[in-house]
Design an enzyme around this catalytic site. Structure first.
Site, mmCIF file in Angstrom:
data_model
loop_
_atom_site.group_PDB
_atom_site.id
_atom_site.type_symbol
_atom_site.label_atom_id
_atom_site.label_comp_id
_atom_site.label_asym_id
_atom_site.label_seq_id
_atom_site.Cartn_x
_atom_site.Cartn_y
_atom_site.Cartn_z
ATOM 1 C CG HIS A 93 -2.145 -0.865 1.013
ATOM 2 N ND1 HIS A 93 -2.911 -1.334 2.051
ATOM 3 C CD2 HIS A 93 -2.732 -1.329 -0.125
ATOM 4 C CE1 HIS A 93 -3.917 -2.056 1.580
ATOM 5 N NE2 HIS A 93 -3.825 -2.069 0.261
ATOM 6 C CG ASP A 128 -0.426 4.031 3.915
ATOM 7 O OD1 ASP A 128 -0.500 3.052 3.156
ATOM 8 O OD2 ASP A 128 -0.998 4.070 5.023
ATOM 9 C CG HIS A 159 -1.190 2.874 10.322
ATOM 10 N ND1 HIS A 159 -2.504 2.663 9.979
ATOM 11 C CD2 HIS A 159 -0.496 2.893 9.160
ATOM 12 C CE1 HIS A 159 -2.597 2.553 8.668
ATOM 13 N NE2 HIS A 159 -1.384 2.695 8.147
#
Length: 301
Positions: free
Chosen positions: A62, A64, A268
């Site tokens: 992903h 990010d 996160h």
């Protein structure tokens, strides 16, 4: 053991926050874990030498968590890097990076080695005489691993007073630290326990990236000194956490408690929340030793 948080927020970068990336220094080794956008800027900001980064661990593909990687690889080339670079990540990471290099006609002038992962079982992906790194299988929307960094038992500590008392020459110091007995010139054997102290207890660090609450992870992180666990949502958004396959602060704390870890670091965070302090408050209802990751924060253990 030192952990530098370069970025620890979910999804899109902002002017005030960065996506996931961190540097772990353990037993004189430096490892980059995940590489979201802006990672190389953060490395410069925190005066971390690029040349010391020889191993990069990517949890999943992903954006990010990996969109800063091509920029870093390219910058290494522009800086005339000569050290080999090893990248550990899901199958497909080699294609992702080499395609961009090929289309831009930019090829690394240094050794660029990809270690693609696809096993759903924990496996050793890096090991030397001081550190071992294992994968932690996680459950997310795509293939994802966390990483467990484990120090190996170090040399015994020299009892300098005892060594000098026996008038032992310095040339034998390393042999003593390796645990060997010493025979003196007069034939006497001095046991190692009289010349050394026990080495420091090895430390361990577990990085659990994006994952739904999953108790199967507990066996892989049991009794670790420090656990970084994603906490994208609070319990009030537990349904959204389930749908997106993320965890809440309460769930991360529950994992920490059941795994008997020494310290829990949260990260996160979804940017929907005005303050990250609420994550710590929620986690502490379950587990007491909670720290908050934030961009630019250093932790030493």
């Amino acid at each position: 053991m030192k952990l530098t948080i370069l970025g620890c927020y979910a999804a899109t970068p902002r002017t005030i926050t960065n996506p996931t990336s961190q540097v772990l220094e353990i037993r004189n080794r430096m490892f980059l874990i995940d590489c979201g956008e802006g990672t190389q800027v953060q490395l410069r900001r925190h005066k971390i030498k690029f040349s010391k980064i020889n191993h990069i661990f990517i949890s999943h593909l992903h954006g990010d968590h990996c969109y800063g990687l091509i920029g870093l690889v390219s910058t290494f080339m522009l800086l005339n890097r000569t050290n080999d670079l090893h990248i550990y990540g899901p199958k497909g990471i080699k294609e992702l990076i080499t395609l961009q290099l090929r289309l831009s006609n930019s090829w690394a002038s240094y050794g660029l080695f990809f270690h693609e992962l696809e096993s759903k079982e924990s496996e050793i992906v890096y090991e030397d005489e001081k550190v071992q790194v294992k994968t932690i299988p996680l459950k997310h929307r795509i293939y994802t691993n966390g990483f467990l960094f484990i120090e190996k038992v170090g040399d015994r500590k020299l009892n300098i007073d005892a060594v000098q008392e026996y008038e032992i020459d310095q040339v034998y110091y390393q042999k003593i630290k390796n645990g060997k007995d010493i025979t003196l010139d007069d034939g006497r054997v001095v046991e190692n326990r009289l010349l050394t102290f026990d080495p420091e207890k090895p430390k361990s660090y577990a990085f659990c990236s994006d994952t739904i609450y999953d108790e199967t992870v507990i066996d892989h992180i049991k009794n670790v000194n420090v656990l970084y666990h994603e906490t994208t949502f609070l319990e009030s958004e537990a349904e959204k956490a389930t749908i997106t396959m993320h965890s809440t602060a309460k769930e991360a704390a529950t994992i920490a408690l059941k795994a008997n870890v020494g310290q829990l670091i949260l990260g996160h965070y979804s940017t929907r929340y005005e303050s990250i302090a609420v994550f710590k408050e929620e986690a502490e209802t379950i587990f007491s030793n909670v720290l908050l990751a934030d961009d630019g924060v250093d932790f030493e253990f």
